[in-house]
Design a protein around this motif. Structure first.
Motif, PDB file in Angstrom:
ATOM      1  N   ILE A 298       0.839  -1.187   0.000  1.00 37.61           N
ATOM      2  CA  ILE A 298       0.000   0.000   0.000  1.00 37.61           C
ATOM      3  C   ILE A 298       0.877   1.241   0.000  1.00 37.61           C
ATOM      4  CG2 ILE A 298      -1.819   1.273   1.187  1.00 37.61           C
ATOM      5  CD1 ILE A 298      -1.397  -2.247   2.271  1.00 37.61           C
ATOM      6  N   ASP A 299       0.787   2.032  -1.065  1.00 43.70           N
ATOM      7  CA  ASP A 299       1.488   3.309  -1.162  1.00 43.70           C
ATOM      8  C   ASP A 299       0.497   4.425  -0.835  1.00 43.70           C
ATOM      9  OD1 ASP A 299       3.771   1.968  -2.094  1.00 43.70           O
ATOM     10  OD2 ASP A 299       3.131   2.164  -4.181  1.00 43.70           O
ATOM     11  N   LEU A 300       0.865   5.275   0.125  1.00 39.47           N
ATOM     12  CA  LEU A 300       0.010   6.393   0.517  1.00 39.47           C
ATOM     13  C   LEU A 300       0.629   7.700   0.026  1.00 39.47           C
ATOM     14  CD1 LEU A 300      -0.869   5.322   4.167  1.00 39.47           C
ATOM     15  CD2 LEU A 300      -2.170   4.903   2.082  1.00 39.47           C
ATOM     16  N   PHE A 301      -0.201   8.577  -0.542  1.00 41.42           N
ATOM     17  CA  PHE A 301       0.273   9.822  -1.128  1.00 41.42           C
ATOM     18  C   PHE A 301      -0.426  11.026  -0.506  1.00 41.42           C
ATOM     19  CE2 PHE A 301       0.747   6.511  -4.312  1.00 41.42           C
ATOM     20  CZ  PHE A 301       1.997   6.736  -4.855  1.00 41.42           C
ATOM     21  N   ASN A 302       0.273  12.143  -0.548  1.00 42.70           N
ATOM     22  CA  ASN A 302      -0.275  13.448  -0.169  1.00 42.70           C
ATOM     23  C   ASN A 302      -0.812  13.433   1.262  1.00 42.70           C
ATOM     24  OD1 ASN A 302       0.542  14.297  -2.711  1.00 42.70           O
ATOM     25  ND2 ASN A 302      -1.417  13.783  -3.649  1.00 42.70           N
ATOM     26  N   SER A 303      -2.038  13.847   1.486  1.00 44.10           N
ATOM     27  CA  SER A 303      -2.553  13.912   2.852  1.00 44.10           C
ATOM     28  C   SER A 303      -2.590  12.545   3.521  1.00 44.10           C
ATOM     29  CB  SER A 303      -3.949  14.535   2.856  1.00 44.10           C
ATOM     30  OG  SER A 303      -4.452  14.635   4.168  1.00 44.10           O
ATOM     31  N   PHE A 304      -2.891  11.500   2.749  1.00 42.67           N
ATOM     32  CA  PHE A 304      -2.858  10.146   3.298  1.00 42.67           C
ATOM     33  C   PHE A 304      -1.463   9.822   3.832  1.00 42.67           C
ATOM     34  CE2 PHE A 304      -6.495   7.409   1.330  1.00 42.67           C
ATOM     35  CZ  PHE A 304      -7.403   8.074   2.118  1.00 42.67           C
ATOM     36  N   SER A 305      -0.444  10.285   3.154  1.00 40.03           N
ATOM     37  CA  SER A 305       0.926  10.015   3.575  1.00 40.03           C
ATOM     38  C   SER A 305       1.340  10.899   4.744  1.00 40.03           C
ATOM     39  CB  SER A 305       1.887  10.239   2.399  1.00 40.03           C
ATOM     40  OG  SER A 305       3.230  10.084   2.789  1.00 40.03           O
ATOM     41  N   GLU A 306       0.977  12.190   4.678  1.00 41.53           N
ATOM     42  CA  GLU A 306       1.452  13.151   5.661  1.00 41.53           C
ATOM     43  C   GLU A 306       0.788  12.977   7.029  1.00 41.53           C
ATOM     44  OE1 GLU A 306       3.947  15.789   4.718  1.00 41.53           O
ATOM     45  OE2 GLU A 306       4.113  14.021   3.448  1.00 41.53           O
TER      46      GLU A 306
ATOM     47  N   GLY B 204      -1.992 -14.688   8.321  1.00 41.11           N
ATOM     48  CA  GLY B 204      -0.892 -14.988   7.407  1.00 41.11           C
ATOM     49  C   GLY B 204      -0.832 -14.058   6.210  1.00 41.11           C
ATOM     50  N   ILE B 205      -1.419 -12.868   6.340  1.00 45.59           N
ATOM     51  CA  ILE B 205      -1.423 -11.890   5.236  1.00 45.59           C
ATOM     52  C   ILE B 205      -0.216 -10.975   5.382  1.00 45.59           C
ATOM     53  CG2 ILE B 205      -2.642  -9.893   4.280  1.00 45.59           C
ATOM     54  CD1 ILE B 205      -5.250 -11.342   4.895  1.00 45.59           C
ATOM     55  N   ASN B 206       0.613 -10.966   4.372  1.00 49.16           N
ATOM     56  CA  ASN B 206       1.789 -10.103   4.360  1.00 49.16           C
ATOM     57  C   ASN B 206       1.426  -8.763   3.738  1.00 49.16           C
ATOM     58  OD1 ASN B 206       3.610 -12.131   5.381  1.00 49.16           O
ATOM     59  ND2 ASN B 206       3.525 -13.085   3.360  1.00 49.16           N
ATOM     60  N   TYR B 207       1.799  -7.681   4.407  1.00 49.64           N
ATOM     61  CA  TYR B 207       1.482  -6.349   3.907  1.00 49.64           C
ATOM     62  C   TYR B 207       2.673  -5.416   4.116  1.00 49.64           C
ATOM     63  CZ  TYR B 207       0.737  -5.296   8.859  1.00 49.64           C
ATOM     64  OH  TYR B 207       0.914  -5.147  10.209  1.00 49.64           O
ATOM     65  N   LYS B 208       2.711  -4.376   3.316  1.00 50.94           N
ATOM     66  CA  LYS B 208       3.786  -3.391   3.410  1.00 50.94           C
ATOM     67  C   LYS B 208       3.216  -2.016   3.091  1.00 50.94           C
ATOM     68  CE  LYS B 208       8.248  -2.081   1.356  1.00 50.94           C
ATOM     69  NZ  LYS B 208       9.244  -2.412   0.299  1.00 50.94           N
ATOM     70  N   PHE B 209       3.530  -1.036   3.936  1.00 49.69           N
ATOM     71  CA  PHE B 209       3.112   0.343   3.714  1.00 49.69           C
ATOM     72  C   PHE B 209       4.299   1.193   3.293  1.00 49.69           C
ATOM     73  CE2 PHE B 209      -0.476  -0.994   6.291  1.00 49.69           C
ATOM     74  CZ  PHE B 209      -1.529  -0.300   5.707  1.00 49.69           C
ATOM     75  N   ASN B 210       4.060   2.060   2.316  1.00 54.39           N
ATOM     76  CA  ASN B 210       5.056   3.043   1.885  1.00 54.39           C
ATOM     77  C   ASN B 210       4.414   4.423   1.946  1.00 54.39           C
ATOM     78  OD1 ASN B 210       7.005   0.988   1.048  1.00 54.39           O
ATOM     79  ND2 ASN B 210       5.645   0.630  -0.686  1.00 54.39           N
ATOM     80  N   PHE B 211       5.027   5.324   2.697  1.00 51.89           N
ATOM     81  CA  PHE B 211       4.522   6.686   2.812  1.00 51.89           C
ATOM     82  C   PHE B 211       5.278   7.536   1.805  1.00 51.89           C
ATOM     83  CE2 PHE B 211       3.545   4.477   6.679  1.00 51.89           C
ATOM     84  CZ  PHE B 211       2.260   4.903   6.985  1.00 51.89           C
ATOM     85  N   MET B 212       4.610   7.868   0.713  1.00 50.67           N
ATOM     86  CA  MET B 212       5.257   8.396  -0.488  1.00 50.67           C
ATOM     87  C   MET B 212       5.371   9.911  -0.516  1.00 50.67           C
ATOM     88  SD  MET B 212       5.810   5.468  -1.850  1.00 50.67           S
ATOM     89  CE  MET B 212       6.381   5.888  -3.491  1.00 50.67           C
TER      90      MET B 212
END
Length: 224
Positions: A44-52, A88-96
């Motif tokens: 999951i890549d988060l951008f703009n306000s979602f990221s900040e 067992g769900i693998n997830y990764k967050f990226n704050f863009m």
């Protein structure tokens, strides 16, 4: 008041845009990908306000909860990280950070399995409402208001006519059809917004046209 309160739409979270909207982006993205389809990793890549400000508003918890198919008022949202781990769900967050080419509250959700990645861009547009605006590079406009049939095919004549006939033969009206083409790979993506769910047992009829590669039925989102 704590960070998670029930306000606005009946939901868990302090912000209808950052939490309720985020849950619905995740949930609709999972439906488009396929609720029954397995994946090795969801990124999951988060951008703009979602990221900040996403962490402070619980946006990361909310989107993952949607991917887990939780509703916006499900108290399990608070424990989404732990529940995903137990499942067992693998997830990764990226704050863009900031990307001025994308809407204010944007998330890109990518499902990885043995095939090519499947990704979806969505935005929260306020009041818990959302818009999916890109699927695997194709521009779309999906708000979750209609049942949808998505068809990926070779870019040849007759695809829309064939699918439209199959839909008509089921007795379902087409509210709107949108077609995007990618000449670089010779493919098209067609979105048929319907008045009722397309029966999954009719999907084999879609594939009678050998130029069709994939057909996805997507239920509408629940109202807030």
């Amino acid at each position: 008041m704590g960070i998670f309160e029930i306000i606005g739409p009946i939901m868990i979270g302090p912000s209808s845009s950052h939490t309720a909207g985020a849950v619905r982006i995740g949930k609709y993205a999972r439906r488009i990908y396929g609720v029954s389809k397995l994946f090795d990793l969801v990124e999951i890549d988060l951008f703009n306000s979602f990221s900040e400000s996403g962490v402070g508003h619980g946006t990361d918890l909310a989107i993952l909860s949607g991917i887990l198919c939780f509703n916006v008022d499900d108290e399990r949202i608070l424990n989404a990280f732990g529940i995903a781990k137990e499942m067992g769900i693998n997830y990764k967050f990226n704050f863009m950070g900031i990307n001025e080419e994308l809407p204010e509250n944007t998330a890109k959700i990518t499902f990885y399995n043995n095939r090519e990645p499947f990704y979806i861009f969505g935005e929260s547009i306020g009041g818990g409402l959302i818009r999916i605006f890109n699927i695997n590079g194709y521009n779309v406009n999906l708000f979750g208001r209609h049942p949808v049939l998505i068809v990926i095919a070779k870019d040849v004549p007759g695809i829309v006519a064939h699918v439209s006939k199959v839909i008509a033969d089921t007795g379902i009206n087409i509210a709107k059809a949108e077609i995007e083409r990618d000449s670089s790979i010779g493919e098209s993506l067609s979105v048929f917004k319907l008045d009722a769910d397309f029966p999954k047992d009719r999907l084999p009829l879609i594939f009678e046209n050998k130029n069709i590669k994939e057909a996805i039925t997507v239920e509408r989102l629940e109202e807030l």
